[in-house]
Design a protein around this motif. Structure first.
Motif, PDB file in Angstrom:
ATOM      1  N   ASP A  69       0.800  -1.157  -0.077  1.00  0.00           N
ATOM      2  CA  ASP A  69      -0.046   0.125   0.029  1.00  0.00           C
ATOM      3  C   ASP A  69       1.061   1.250  -0.024  1.00  0.00           C
ATOM      4  N   LYS A  70       0.945   1.964  -0.959  1.00  0.00           N
ATOM      5  CA  LYS A  70       1.645   3.315  -1.101  1.00  0.00           C
ATOM      6  C   LYS A  70       1.086   4.437  -0.542  1.00  0.00           C
ATOM      7  N   THR A  71      -0.134   4.306  -0.192  1.00  0.00           N
ATOM      8  CA  THR A  71      -0.841   5.398   0.487  1.00  0.00           C
ATOM      9  C   THR A  71      -0.540   5.618   1.937  1.00  0.00           C
ATOM     10  N   THR A  72      -0.027   4.788   2.468  1.00  0.00           N
ATOM     11  CA  THR A  72       0.150   4.793   4.015  1.00  0.00           C
ATOM     12  C   THR A  72       1.505   4.886   4.488  1.00  0.00           C
ATOM     13  N   SER A  73       1.598   5.644   5.618  1.00  0.00           N
ATOM     14  CA  SER A  73       3.148   5.888   6.119  1.00  0.00           C
ATOM     15  C   SER A  73       3.416   4.611   6.640  1.00  0.00           C
ATOM     16  N   TYR A  74       4.801   4.697   7.131  1.00  0.00           N
ATOM     17  CA  TYR A  74       5.330   3.647   7.660  1.00  0.00           C
ATOM     18  C   TYR A  74       4.748   3.313   9.075  1.00  0.00           C
ATOM     19  N   PRO A  75       4.420   4.146   9.822  1.00  0.00           N
ATOM     20  CA  PRO A  75       3.756   3.962  11.124  1.00  0.00           C
ATOM     21  C   PRO A  75       2.530   3.405  10.906  1.00  0.00           C
ATOM     22  N   GLU A  76       1.907   3.899   9.975  1.00  0.00           N
ATOM     23  CA  GLU A  76       0.426   3.120   9.877  1.00  0.00           C
ATOM     24  C   GLU A  76       0.634   1.795   9.419  1.00  0.00           C
ATOM     25  N   LYS A  77       1.784   1.486   8.537  1.00  0.00           N
ATOM     26  CA  LYS A  77       1.718   0.333   8.199  1.00  0.00           C
ATOM     27  C   LYS A  77       2.205  -0.773   9.495  1.00  0.00           C
ATOM     28  N   LEU A  78       3.145  -0.194  10.075  1.00  0.00           N
ATOM     29  CA  LEU A  78       3.474  -0.934  11.331  1.00  0.00           C
ATOM     30  C   LEU A  78       2.132  -1.263  12.330  1.00  0.00           C
ATOM     31  N   HIS A  79       1.456  -0.069  12.651  1.00  0.00           N
ATOM     32  CA  HIS A  79       0.134  -0.368  13.459  1.00  0.00           C
ATOM     33  C   HIS A  79      -0.622  -1.418  12.662  1.00  0.00           C
ATOM     34  N   ILE A 133      12.696   4.707   9.189  1.00  0.00           N
ATOM     35  CA  ILE A 133      14.016   5.461   9.816  1.00  0.00           C
ATOM     36  C   ILE A 133      14.405   6.301   8.685  1.00  0.00           C
ATOM     37  N   GLU A 134      14.431   5.825   7.761  1.00  0.00           N
ATOM     38  CA  GLU A 134      15.039   6.466   6.451  1.00  0.00           C
ATOM     39  C   GLU A 134      14.080   7.682   6.047  1.00  0.00           C
ATOM     40  N   ALA A 135      12.793   7.499   6.118  1.00  0.00           N
ATOM     41  CA  ALA A 135      11.761   8.663   5.902  1.00  0.00           C
ATOM     42  C   ALA A 135      11.753   9.621   7.127  1.00  0.00           C
ATOM     43  N   GLY A 136      12.466   9.383   8.266  1.00  0.00           N
ATOM     44  CA  GLY A 136      12.175  10.224   9.305  1.00  0.00           C
ATOM     45  C   GLY A 136      11.019  10.138  10.106  1.00  0.00           C
ATOM     46  N   GLN A 137      10.379   8.911   9.931  1.00  0.00           N
ATOM     47  CA  GLN A 137       8.959   8.443  10.681  1.00  0.00           C
ATOM     48  C   GLN A 137       9.395   7.951  11.973  1.00  0.00           C
ATOM     49  N   PHE A 138      10.579   7.285  12.072  1.00  0.00           N
ATOM     50  CA  PHE A 138      11.005   6.715  13.347  1.00  0.00           C
ATOM     51  C   PHE A 138      12.294   6.939  13.588  1.00  0.00           C
ATOM     52  N   ARG A 139      12.441   6.849  14.983  1.00  0.00           N
ATOM     53  CA  ARG A 139      13.974   7.245  15.548  1.00  0.00           C
ATOM     54  C   ARG A 139      14.894   6.336  14.776  1.00  0.00           C
ATOM     55  N   SER A 140      16.211   6.986  14.826  1.00  0.00           N
ATOM     56  CA  SER A 140      17.107   6.415  14.045  1.00  0.00           C
ATOM     57  C   SER A 140      18.123   5.938  15.015  1.00  0.00           C
TER      58      SER A 140
END
Length: 188
Positions: A69-79, A133-140
């Motif tokens: 799914d290209k429409t969701t963020s990585y945090p949404e995918k993780l959830h 992490i690369e997208a800056g959506q999670f801590r690095s």
């Protein structure tokens, strides 16, 4: 009949354990002959393998739908993945219990088929973490492999204690897990 045999076997394996459940127990449960069992499965080991394959392949299929799914963020995918894992335990708790608890009874040959699929599931979760992490959506500052193992440990073991008709729903448990992971448990 094959699906029914698998379902009843899952119930017996969850209740009594794989080793303690005999083929006779399975056929007695279904009121069929051993010949019927052997028509569908060469052995009890093959039956256990089929249970494992169905479980992990369905999990991977659901996971890869989320990943694509290209429409969701990585945090949404993780959830979504956390929710799917907890929800799956609500939906198929006994199958999850058999998958995690009885894997140790698979032969080396069967483990060679299951372990790469289990690893693929883990790698897909780790990919979400790394891309986030690369997208800056999670801590690095946290290693993605340890974070991944923490997520899987937390969600996979919920089969042991999660009660679908209990105080918290699958959605609520997934939200709690997600908040713990993404926001931490330290007060602000």
């Amino acid at each position: 009949m094959k699906d029914l045999m698998m379902e009843r076997s899952i119930q017996l394996f969850a209740q009594k354990g794989f080793k303690e459940t005999s083929i006779q127990d399975i056929v007695n449960e279904l009121n069929v002959t051993k010949g019927t069992f052997y028509y569908y499965f060469k052995s009890k080991q093959e039956l256990l393998m089929d249970i494992h394959l169905q479980y992990i392949e369905r999990l991977i299929e659901n996971q890869e739908t989320i990943l694509a799914d290209k429409t969701t963020s990585y945090p949404e995918k993780l959830h979504s993945i956390i929710f799917k894992l907890v929800h799956d335990i609500e939906k198929e708790g006994l199958r999850a219990k058999v998958f995690f608890r009885e894997m140790r009874h698979l032969s080396e040959e069967h483990l060679e088929q299951i372990i790469p699929k289990r690893d693929r599931f883990k790698e897909n979760v780790q990919e979400i973490i790394e891309k986030g992490i690369e997208a800056g959506q999670f801590r690095s500052d946290l290693p993605s492999d340890i974070v991944t193992l923490g997520i899987l440990g937390m969600t996979n073991w919920s089969y042991f204690w999660f009660q679908p008709d209990g105080e918290k729903s699958d959605r609520e448990v997934a939200a709690i897990f997600y908040k713990m992971l993404v926001k931490g448990i330290q007060s602000q």
